[in-house]
Enzyme design. Structure first.
Site, short mmCIF file in Angstrom:
data_model
loop_
_atom_site.label_atom_id
_atom_site.label_comp_id
_atom_site.label_asym_id
_atom_site.label_seq_id
_atom_site.Cartn_x
_atom_site.Cartn_y
_atom_site.Cartn_z
N GLY A 78 -24.09 -26.96 0.32
CA GLY A 78 -23.60 -28.17 0.12
C GLY A 78 -22.76 -28.29 -1.25
N TRP B 101 4.95 -10.24 -6.03
CA TRP B 101 3.64 -10.55 -6.53
C TRP B 101 3.32 -9.82 -7.39
CZ3 TRP B 101 3.01 -7.12 -1.46
CH2 TRP B 101 2.47 -8.09 -0.46
N SER C 106 6.79 8.69 -3.95
CA SER C 106 7.36 8.62 -4.95
C SER C 106 6.61 9.40 -6.62
CB SER C 106 5.04 7.51 -5.07
OG SER C 106 4.66 8.71 -5.20
N GLU D 202 -5.12 -3.29 -6.75
CA GLU D 202 -5.12 -2.15 -6.98
C GLU D 202 -5.19 -1.11 -6.00
OE1 GLU D 202 -4.91 0.00 -10.37
OE2 GLU D 202 -3.75 -1.77 -11.06
N THR E 161 -5.86 -1.59 -1.39
CA THR E 161 -6.76 -2.52 -0.82
C THR E 161 -8.29 -1.63 -0.78
OG1 THR E 161 -6.28 -1.50 1.14
CG2 THR E 161 -5.03 -3.62 0.31
N SER F 250 0.86 -1.35 -0.11
CA SER F 250 0.10 0.19 -0.19
C SER F 250 1.04 1.36 -0.21
CB SER F 250 -1.30 0.12 0.90
OG SER F 250 -1.97 -1.26 1.59
C1 LIG Z 1 -2.58 -12.01 -7.00
C2 LIG Z 1 -1.72 -10.87 -6.91
C3 LIG Z 1 -1.44 -10.12 -7.80
C4 LIG Z 1 -0.77 -8.86 -7.96
N1 LIG Z 1 0.10 -8.15 -9.17
C5 LIG Z 1 0.66 -7.41 -8.80
C6 LIG Z 1 1.33 -6.49 -10.67
O1 LIG Z 1 1.33 -7.22 -11.61
N2 LIG Z 1 2.13 -5.43 -10.60
C7 LIG Z 1 2.50 -5.66 -8.53
O2 LIG Z 1 2.70 -4.68 -8.25
N3 LIG Z 1 1.60 -5.68 -7.48
C8 LIG Z 1 0.74 -7.04 -7.32
N4 LIG Z 1 0.49 -7.03 -6.12
C9 LIG Z 1 0.51 -6.15 -5.17
C10 LIG Z 1 -0.78 -5.40 -4.56
O3 LIG Z 1 -0.92 -4.46 -4.93
C11 LIG Z 1 -0.69 -4.96 -2.95
O4 LIG Z 1 -0.76 -6.79 -2.83
C12 LIG Z 1 -1.32 -4.49 -2.65
O5 LIG Z 1 -1.18 -3.10 -2.57
C13 LIG Z 1 -1.38 -4.73 -1.35
O6 LIG Z 1 -0.03 -4.46 -0.78
P1 LIG Z 1 0.11 -5.19 0.65
O7 LIG Z 1 -0.31 -7.05 0.78
O8 LIG Z 1 1.94 -4.94 1.46
O9 LIG Z 1 -1.07 -5.15 2.05
P2 LIG Z 1 0.02 -3.55 3.68
O10 LIG Z 1 0.04 -2.52 2.35
O11 LIG Z 1 0.63 -5.04 3.98
O12 LIG Z 1 -1.56 -3.98 3.78
C14 LIG Z 1 -1.54 -4.81 4.55
C15 LIG Z 1 -3.21 -5.08 5.43
O13 LIG Z 1 -3.21 -3.10 6.55
C16 LIG Z 1 -3.94 -2.32 5.30
N5 LIG Z 1 -3.48 -1.18 5.48
C17 LIG Z 1 -2.42 -0.57 5.36
N6 LIG Z 1 -2.29 0.83 5.11
C18 LIG Z 1 -3.16 1.30 5.92
C19 LIG Z 1 -3.61 2.50 6.16
N7 LIG Z 1 -2.68 3.40 5.84
N8 LIG Z 1 -4.91 2.80 6.36
C20 LIG Z 1 -5.58 1.73 6.69
N9 LIG Z 1 -5.39 0.32 6.42
C21 LIG Z 1 -3.78 0.01 6.48
C22 LIG Z 1 -4.57 -2.85 3.94
O14 LIG Z 1 -5.46 -2.38 4.09
C23 LIG Z 1 -4.48 -4.03 4.23
O15 LIG Z 1 -5.34 -4.39 4.43
C24 LIG Z 1 -0.24 -8.36 -6.46
C25 LIG Z 1 -1.22 -8.75 -5.69
C26 LIG Z 1 -2.21 -10.32 -5.63
C27 LIG Z 1 -1.83 -10.56 -4.54
#
Ligand SMILES: Cc1cc2nc3c(=O)[nH]c(=O)nc-3n(C[C@H](O)[C@H](O)[C@H](O)COP(=O)(O)OP(=O)(O)OC[C@H]3O[C@@H](n4cnc5c(N)ncnc54)[C@H](O)[C@@H]3O)c2cc1C
Length: 408
Positions: A365, A162, A184, A388, A390, A136
């Protein structure tokens, strides 16, 4: 500017019916197999390439449709077929759009054809931004790009995670920091051409859903790419960095907010994918409820079941309207003054999760087994509230936009 319309024109209806036919005849029958195999469905991508669905021309046509309905309509139909396979087909588009949006004409002409290959030798592309410690919080990514002026080359080091199609892609688009002080705004995107030494696939992830779509780590170890692989070119980057440094002096927080807002325009497309999955599960549940007999009558005869279906359909239609509005606004350059892009993705993705869970309940079921597709659809739907941005990040963007406050 095109007027907002909720009615597809004749040409769009024709494209929609053509895509629906492909989704019903080619994607849907292959869905369970590739979900179990957890592999990229190359033969299906090849079929899509043969008929022209897997091509830049097709996406460009939908992308530039002035009504804004081309992309959401296409995404909804393909993801109605199956989310994992559809992501394998449209995943390359994410990288291609990165090049279309930021690349020079020469870069677009050179790299996008190599992303798709052709029907006899299909290729895929990957867009690599996320990192183990930067999901994120994209501003904190650690992959570095350092310019080697003597050789006019960029040297990339870091680990991406990912990444859809990561490591199996012909062309990788990699986002890296060129100035770590600027968050960024100090990032730039680079093409990593096919076969470049130093780029390797790390772990391939086993996933909860969309299992036909390949997701993996991408390790960049001293990857050298020519100066011409910097998207947009060095001059443009230098100008952008100079402007960002000026602005950074007058308020770093604003920089971070702007970065989050840049993803707004692509979010309706993910919303449309979610609408496709939700609609698919709803249709299965409606059919089932009308035919499954208990207590001597179809289960839909019970308000408890029928009202669930009424709510499911209402929420799906509401989601589609939010998606179409945001997509129309994005295409016609109307500013998202209420974060309408994020709204559409938030609502559609949460709807898909809810509706697919309700579909399992209505199938009882059978819904819980892999004999019926709603179990897979529910697993697939979980991704929409994660990638894209959360759902929590969408709410953050909406709340900040509405309030003008730096809500955390
Ligand atoms: C199947 C899959 C395909 C993907 N494809 C791509 C791709 O092609 N290219 C690419 O670059 N990325 C890709 N991603 C990555 C994806 O964009 C990230 O997983 C996503 O942005 C979330 O980041 P994170 O997993 O690190 O979660 P985190 O950022 O660690 O978040 C964990 C939890 O904390 C919450 N959280 C975090 N910050 C805050 C905040 N400030 N306030 C409230 N809640 C918060 C989040 O909402 C979430 O519930 C992919 C992921 C998956 C699972």
């Amino acid at each position: 500017m095109a007027e907002f319309t909720m009615e597809l024109n004749d040409e769009q209806k024709e494209v929609r019916d053509w895509l629906h036919g492909f989704a019903a005849d080619v994607i849907r029958p292959a869905a369970a197999e590739w979900d179990e195999r957890e592999e990229t469905p190359w033969p299906v991508i090849q079929e899509a390439a043969k008929v022209g669905i897997y091509s830049l021309d097709f996406y460009a046509q939908q992308y530039f449709d002035p009504t804004g309905l081309g992309i959401p309509m296409a995404m909804e139909e393909l993801f109605w077929g199956d989310a994992g396979i559809a992501l394998s087909i449209v995943g390359t588009g994410l990288a291609a759009v990165g090049v279309l949006a930021n690349g020079t004409e020469e870069q677009i002409g050179t790299w996008i054809p190599q992303m798709y290959g052709d029907a006899s030798d299909v290729k895929v592309a990957a867009f690599c931004s996320s990192e183990p410690d930067a999901g994120s919080d994209v501003a904190s990514l650690r992959t570095r790009a350092v310019y080697d002026e003597a050789k006019d080359e960029w040297v990339l080091n870091g680990t991406k995670t990912w990444a859809t199609n990561g490591g199996i892609a012909n062309v990788h688009v990699v986002v890296a920091a060129v100035d770590t002080e600027l968050g960024s705004k100090g990032h730039a995107s680079f093409i990593v051409p096919p076969g470049t030494p130093g780029l390797a696939q790390g772990q391939k992830f086993k996933k909860h859903g969309i299992r036909a779509s390949h997701t993996a780590e991408v390790v960049l170890d001293g990857v050298r790419v020519p100066g011409s692989c910097l998207l947009g070119g060095k001059e443009k980057l230098d100008e952008r960095l100079a402007r960002a440094r000026e602005r950074a002096k007058s308020g770093g927080e604003r920089l971070k907010n702007a970065a989050m807002a840049t993803f707004e325009a692509s979010r309706p497309a993910v919303g449309a994918m979610a609408v496709g999955t939700a609609r698919a599960a709803y249709e299965v549940a409606l059919d089932y409820a009308k035919t499954r007999q208990q207590f001597g009558r179809p289960i839909i005869d019970n308000q408890g079941v029928a009202f669930q279906l009424a709510d499911m359909r209402t929420q799906i239609d509401a989601a589609r309207l939010l998606v179409w509005r945001a997509s129309w606004m994005a295409v016609n350059g109307k500013p998202f003054t209420a974060a309408e892009g994020s709204m559409s993705k938030l609502y559609a993705s949460e709807t898909a999760k809810k509706v697919t869970a309700q579909a399992i309940q209505i199938l009882g079921g059978n819904g819980y087994t892999r004999e019926y597709p709603v179990e897979r659809m529910h697993r697939d739907a979980a991704i929409y509230t994660i990638f894209e941005g959360t759902s929590e990040i969408q709410r953050l963007v909406i709340a900040r936009t509405l309030s003008g406050m730096p809500i955390r």
